[in-house]
Design a protein around this motif. Structure first.
Motif, PDB file in Angstrom:
ATOM      1  N   GLY A   6      -9.901   3.547   2.250  1.00 27.86           N
ATOM      2  CA  GLY A   6      -9.510   2.758   3.412  1.00 27.86           C
ATOM      3  C   GLY A   6      -9.588   1.265   3.189  1.00 27.86           C
ATOM      4  N   ALA A  22     -12.524  -0.066   7.793  1.00 28.89           N
ATOM      5  CA  ALA A  22     -11.820   1.214   7.688  1.00 28.89           C
ATOM      6  C   ALA A  22     -12.377   2.272   8.628  1.00 28.89           C
ATOM      7  N   GLN A  24      -8.663   4.137   9.198  1.00 28.54           N
ATOM      8  CA  GLN A  24      -8.242   4.386   7.815  1.00 28.54           C
ATOM      9  C   GLN A  24      -9.243   5.268   7.063  1.00 28.54           C
ATOM     10  N   TYR A  25     -10.455   5.296   7.542  1.00 31.64           N
ATOM     11  CA  TYR A  25     -11.470   6.175   6.959  1.00 31.64           C
ATOM     12  C   TYR A  25     -11.040   7.638   7.031  1.00 31.64           C
TER      13      TYR A  25
END
Length: 205
Positions: A102, A144, A149-150
């Motif tokens: 991320g 993230a 995004q993680y």
């Protein structure tokens, strides 16, 4: 129990749980074991680049070999038996790989290892929590985690970077912060002593 507590923390904090099976710290798997837990173990080992056979749910010689090699790489006695320490390391690798993917997607491999190294450096610093999960989920610690995004499945290089950092590779020379100077909006981060720049990130202490 530890994993249940972590799931509850995520729900309270308002995060969306990643749909990735977690390995229990209480269980022990060894040659001859079968079931969904073995499938999860094999999948995790495959993601980490150590298991190259089919995910069958049977703990055979290939699984034992993969576990032993992973243990050797992460500082565990390589007995090929997957117990609490092995599961803990695998869960740490998964968490770190998701942060790397991320935060450093598009960066060089060196830049990916550097992000993973920062996580580990924070574990050694008294100002931060003492386990990977809580370091990563500390409020505003990693963008993230907060922007989703993680939750994107990491690629192979993100897993490798996490493991290389675990092996002791630290391109940041002990840094505990990093930021993109073109995107950072908190002026405080600019006050931290810079150590090195790798790609788009400046690493600092």
């Amino acid at each position: 129990m530890k994993m249940i507590k972590k799931m509850l923390i995520l729900i309270v904090m308002g995060f969306t749980l990643v749909a990735t099976p977690s390995l229990s710290y209480a269980q022990t798997l060894s040659k001859g074991s079968t079931g969904n837990e073995v499938k999860t173990l094999q999948s995790r080992m495959k993601n980490a680049g150590y298991f190259h056979g089919p995910v069958t749910g049977y703990y055979g010689p290939l699984t034992k070999y993969a576990v032993a090699n992973f243990q050797l790489a992460t500082g565990i006695v390589p007995d090929g038996v997957a117990g609490p320490r092995t599961f803990g390391k695998l869960n740490d690798v998964e968490i770190m790989a998701r942060v790397v993917n991320g935060e450093a997607r598009g960066e060089s491999y060196l830049g990916k290892v550097a992000v993973a190294a920062v996580i580990l450096n924070r574990l050694e610093d008294s100002r931060f929590p003492k386990d990977t999960f809580n370091v990563v989920y500390q409020t505003n610690a990693f963008t993230a985690v907060h922007d989703g995004q993680y939750n994107i499945s990491p690629n192979a290089s993100a897993y490798r970077a996490a493991i290389d950092a675990m092996k002791g590779w630290d391109p940041t020379h002990g840094s505990i912060f990093y930021y993109n100077p073109h995107l950072a909006s908190n002026n405080w981060i600019f006050s931290r002593p810079s150590v090195t720049r790798i790609g788009n990130h400046i690493f600092a202490k």
